[in-house]
Design a protein around this motif. Structure first.
Motif, short mmCIF file in Angstrom:
data_model
loop_
_atom_site.label_atom_id
_atom_site.label_comp_id
_atom_site.label_asym_id
_atom_site.label_seq_id
_atom_site.Cartn_x
_atom_site.Cartn_y
_atom_site.Cartn_z
N PRO A 204 -14.07 39.82 -2.36
CA PRO A 204 -12.95 39.34 -3.18
C PRO A 204 -11.60 39.51 -2.50
CG PRO A 204 -14.45 40.70 -4.47
CD PRO A 204 -14.86 40.85 -3.04
N ASN A 205 -11.51 40.47 -1.55
CA ASN A 205 -10.23 40.75 -0.91
C ASN A 205 -10.00 39.95 0.37
OD1 ASN A 205 -9.64 42.72 -2.86
ND2 ASN A 205 -10.89 44.22 -1.76
N VAL A 206 -11.00 39.12 0.75
CA VAL A 206 -10.89 38.38 2.00
C VAL A 206 -10.01 37.15 1.81
CG1 VAL A 206 -12.17 37.01 3.68
CG2 VAL A 206 -13.10 39.17 2.88
N PRO A 207 -9.02 36.93 2.70
CA PRO A 207 -8.19 35.72 2.58
C PRO A 207 -9.03 34.47 2.76
CG PRO A 207 -7.24 37.32 4.11
CD PRO A 207 -8.60 37.81 3.77
N ARG A 208 -8.72 33.43 2.03
CA ARG A 208 -9.44 32.17 2.13
C ARG A 208 -8.47 31.04 2.42
NH1 ARG A 208 -11.87 35.40 -1.50
NH2 ARG A 208 -14.10 35.28 -1.88
N ILE A 209 -9.00 29.94 2.96
CA ILE A 209 -8.20 28.74 3.11
C ILE A 209 -8.51 27.87 1.92
CG2 ILE A 209 -7.71 26.78 4.60
CD1 ILE A 209 -9.09 28.32 6.81
N THR A 210 -7.52 27.55 1.14
CA THR A 210 -7.76 26.77 -0.06
C THR A 210 -7.11 25.40 0.08
OG1 THR A 210 -7.77 28.78 -1.35
CG2 THR A 210 -7.53 26.72 -2.58
N ASN A 211 -7.89 24.36 -0.01
CA ASN A 211 -7.40 22.99 0.08
C ASN A 211 -7.86 22.24 -1.17
OD1 ASN A 211 -6.42 23.28 2.87
ND2 ASN A 211 -8.60 23.46 3.35
N ASN A 212 -6.94 21.96 -2.06
CA ASN A 212 -7.28 21.23 -3.29
C ASN A 212 -8.43 21.92 -4.03
OD1 ASN A 212 -5.32 19.41 -2.57
ND2 ASN A 212 -6.76 18.00 -1.61
N ASP A 213 -8.31 23.22 -4.17
CA ASP A 213 -9.30 24.04 -4.89
C ASP A 213 -10.65 24.12 -4.17
OD1 ASP A 213 -7.49 24.57 -6.91
OD2 ASP A 213 -8.04 22.73 -7.99
N VAL A 214 -10.71 23.73 -2.90
CA VAL A 214 -11.93 23.86 -2.12
C VAL A 214 -11.78 25.10 -1.25
CG1 VAL A 214 -13.42 22.84 -0.39
CG2 VAL A 214 -12.37 21.39 -2.12
N THR A 215 -12.56 26.14 -1.54
CA THR A 215 -12.47 27.38 -0.77
C THR A 215 -13.45 27.31 0.39
OG1 THR A 215 -11.88 28.61 -2.74
CG2 THR A 215 -12.70 29.88 -0.88
N SER A 216 -12.97 27.59 1.59
CA SER A 216 -13.83 27.45 2.76
C SER A 216 -13.50 28.52 3.79
CB SER A 216 -13.68 26.07 3.38
OG SER A 216 -12.35 25.87 3.80
N ILE A 217 -14.53 28.91 4.54
CA ILE A 217 -14.38 29.80 5.68
C ILE A 217 -14.94 29.04 6.88
CG2 ILE A 217 -15.12 31.95 6.75
CD1 ILE A 217 -13.19 32.40 4.50
N LEU A 218 -14.14 28.88 7.92
CA LEU A 218 -14.59 28.12 9.07
C LEU A 218 -15.58 28.93 9.90
CD1 LEU A 218 -11.30 26.44 10.37
CD2 LEU A 218 -12.93 25.63 8.66
N THR A 219 -16.64 28.26 10.36
CA THR A 219 -17.60 28.89 11.26
C THR A 219 -17.00 28.94 12.66
OG1 THR A 219 -18.65 26.80 11.85
CG2 THR A 219 -19.51 27.96 9.91
N GLU A 220 -17.69 29.64 13.56
CA GLU A 220 -17.16 29.77 14.92
C GLU A 220 -17.02 28.40 15.58
OE1 GLU A 220 -18.24 31.90 19.19
OE2 GLU A 220 -19.60 32.11 17.50
N ARG A 221 -18.02 27.55 15.42
CA ARG A 221 -17.96 26.21 16.03
C ARG A 221 -16.78 25.41 15.46
NH1 ARG A 221 -21.68 22.89 18.58
NH2 ARG A 221 -20.57 21.04 19.32
N GLU A 222 -16.58 25.51 14.16
CA GLU A 222 -15.48 24.77 13.52
C GLU A 222 -14.12 25.33 13.95
OE1 GLU A 222 -17.93 23.60 9.46
OE2 GLU A 222 -16.90 25.51 9.65
N ARG A 223 -14.06 26.63 14.22
CA ARG A 223 -12.79 27.21 14.68
C ARG A 223 -12.41 26.70 16.07
NH1 ARG A 223 -15.17 32.00 12.64
NH2 ARG A 223 -15.38 32.93 14.71
N LEU A 224 -13.40 26.36 16.87
CA LEU A 224 -13.13 25.83 18.21
C LEU A 224 -12.57 24.42 18.13
CD1 LEU A 224 -16.31 26.94 20.21
CD2 LEU A 224 -14.12 28.10 20.06
N ASP A 225 -13.09 23.62 17.21
CA ASP A 225 -12.78 22.19 17.18
C ASP A 225 -11.71 21.80 16.18
OD1 ASP A 225 -14.73 21.81 19.12
OD2 ASP A 225 -16.32 21.56 17.64
N THR A 226 -11.39 22.69 15.23
CA THR A 226 -10.37 22.36 14.23
C THR A 226 -9.01 22.23 14.90
OG1 THR A 226 -11.55 23.51 12.48
CG2 THR A 226 -9.21 23.13 12.14
N PRO A 227 -8.32 21.08 14.73
CA PRO A 227 -7.04 20.87 15.42
C PRO A 227 -5.94 21.76 14.89
CG PRO A 227 -7.48 19.09 13.87
CD PRO A 227 -8.72 19.93 13.91
N LEU A 228 -5.10 22.21 15.80
CA LEU A 228 -3.92 23.00 15.44
C LEU A 228 -2.69 22.10 15.53
CD1 LEU A 228 -4.57 26.19 17.61
CD2 LEU A 228 -4.95 25.97 15.15
N PRO A 229 -1.63 22.41 14.78
CA PRO A 229 -0.37 21.67 14.97
C PRO A 229 0.13 21.88 16.39
CG PRO A 229 -0.06 23.61 13.57
CD PRO A 229 -1.53 23.44 13.74
#
Length: 519
Positions: A204-229
């Motif tokens: 419950p204390n872990v920070p989450r990324i919330t996008n339009n009420d969609v709670t998600s934690i990126l996997t290692e593969r997704e962290r590599l490919d997710t674009p940064l600004p």
């Protein structure tokens, strides 16, 4: 022990290499240069871990941003470690950054020049690392006085090189994507449904990324490919990433994209219990290494080439336990620095995920050995060269780079090419026999192939890192031309066949528990 202890007739040759130990009055084989540095500075490194953690807590209280703290502490740390030689490192990283920035509109040319320069730094450092500042400009003579705690700055620069390439190549690719799409979408606005890792449980204390009420934690593969600004690829963030203290000396290697994501979002895998267990396992591995170095002096034997009149069995055990010590001497530092990183809320890849002796496939062995480096070369070398479509070309490029990256020695380059050569039979044989996997004899045929694989892997690594040419020639000559050697070869092949069957069953057991690490 029989081949390397006081009872061996060759003991007098290498006893001068041994040091005074602490276990029951025995001497310790502290002759390996790499591990001796780590072992002799173990307490100092633990002190750095404690200081870093305390200052991190204070910085949070003072509301200093994480990346600013990483940059400040990293600059102080690298100056303490390398002294004024840190300016040599800063020169290299600045030139690489400049190449990527100036040629960002020409991605192919930019990446080509970046690779040429970065690989060239290995040769530049090897040739000119001893050049003094006063030899360049007389007024810089004062910089020759303080060389820090570690004078050989070039050894640890090799890991900085990987991070340099990761940042700049990721920047070039990101900029190219933006140019094509004309849309710089920041990470926080991306609507991604990421799968929650099976290895962790959300707290419950872990920070989450919330996008339009969609709670998600990126996997290692997704962290590599997710674009940064694109603004995240700043020089300040570049230095914060390169100088991140827990992973600066030997890794594990984490890509810039992953580092930035974890700097902003604590992963659910970071828990006090997990870190404590990891720390206890690290201590256990360290004590295992201490026991081996106090009772099995195979490193000293190899350095002194003290195997006169030894049997093929004894020489093979000298080489075999040398390989085990190499595995441990890398595993322990990597786990210490990963433990440091975990305590700092950054979860890098585990570099050694399977025991060295529990490998029967060359391909799978290299996936488990220095795993973060393996992932790095796949991402930045193997895949860009065509991946499995041009497997031979990609493998030659990968192992050539790995050999040069380790050291500028022709022997290591031959080792890299030998590894590729020894992988070819496994690749071909796997394709030929795979259609028959339903037959009862398939498992046993694979075990025979595993015996050949293990022998080839041992020969390549014994030649490259343990026995060298002289020891390898003696081992093969005695093993294949003498009666005792042939008997040893047959019996060892039987033992390896049985061991391969055990390895197969271990992997089947893992699959039944839902574990598939693909190695």
């Amino acid at each position: 022990m029989d081949a390397s202890n006081e009872t061996n007739p060759n003991y007098y040759i290498y006893q001068g290499i041994l040091s005074q130990g602490w276990i029951f009055g025995r001497k310790v084989d502290n002759s390996d240069n790499q591990y001796r540095f780590f072992r002799d500075n173990f307490v100092l490194l633990l002190g750095f871990v404690a200081i870093h953690k305390c200052l991190r807590i204070i910085s949070k209280y003072l509301k200093i941003s994480r990346l600013n703290f990483d940059l400040g502490f990293g600059v102080c740390f690298v100056f303490a470690v390398h002294g004024f030689n840190c300016f040599r490192i800063l020169c290299h990283v600045s030139i690489a950054y400049g190449i990527a920035r100036l040629l960002k509109n020409k991605p192919i040319i930019a990446q080509t020049l970046l690779w040429i320069y970065c690989v060239g730094t290995l040769f530049i450092n090897d040739r000119y690392r001893l050049v003094k500042f006063s030899q360049v400009f007389d007024f810089l003579s004062f910089m020759d006085g303080f060389k820090g705690l570690i004078e050989r700055w070039d050894v640890f620069f090799n890991f900085t090189l990987l991070r340099m390439l990761s940042f700049n190549i990721d920047f070039i690719r990101r900029y190219e994507t933006i140019e094509h799409s004309n849309n710089d979408i920041p990470l926080t606005n991306i609507k991604t449904k990421a799968k929650i890792s099976e290895e962790v449980t959300l707290s419950p204390n872990v920070p989450r990324i919330t996008n339009n009420d969609v709670t998600s934690i990126l996997t290692e593969r997704e962290r590599l490919d997710t674009p940064l600004p694109i603004s995240d690829y700043s020089f300040k963030n570049y230095l914060s990433y390169l100088l991140y203290t827990p992973l600066y000396i030997v890794g594990p290697i984490i890509t810039f994209n992953d580092f930035m994501y974890q700097s902003n979002h604590t992963l659910p895998s970071i828990t006090f219990k997990r870190n404590l267990i990891y720390g206890l396992r690290l201590i256990f591995c360290f004590l295992v290494m201490e026991f081996i170095l106090h009772y099995i002096y195979v490193v000293a034997v190899s350095k002194a080439k003290a195997w006169h009149n030894d049997t093929p069995f004894q020489i093979s055990m000298i080489g075999f336990f040398n390989l085990n010590i190499i595995w441990l001497k890398l595993l322990i530092p990597w786990r210490l620095f990963r433990f440091w990183s975990l305590c700092d809320d950054i979860d890098p890849p585990e570099n050694m995920i399977r025991c060295m002796d529990n490998n029967n496939s060359g391909l799978q062995f290299w996936r488990a050995w220095h795993r973060s480096f393996n992932k790095w070369v796949i991402r930045y070398i193997y895949v860009p060269l065509g991946g499995s479509k041009y497997r031979l070309l990609g493998s030659l490029a990968v192992f050539s780079f790995v050999a040069i990256w380790h050291d500028i020695e022709l022997r290591l380059l031959f080792w890299g090419w030998a590894v590729v050569l020894f992988l070819l039979p496994e690749i071909v044989a796997t394709k030929l026999v795979y259609p028959y996997r339903g037959n009862w004899w398939y498992r046993h045929l694979c075990a025979l192939g595993a015996v050949v694989n293990i022998w080839m892997m041992m020969i390549a690594n014994l030649f490259g890192f343990c026995l060298g040419k002289d020891g390898m020639v003696k081992l093969l000559t005695d093993m294949l031309t003498t009666f005792d050697g042939i008997i040893f070869f047959i019996l060892s092949a039987v033992c390896l066949f049985i061991a391969a069957q055990v390895m197969f069953e271990l992997r089947e057991s893992e699959k039944r528990r839902g574990v598939n690490v693909k190695c």
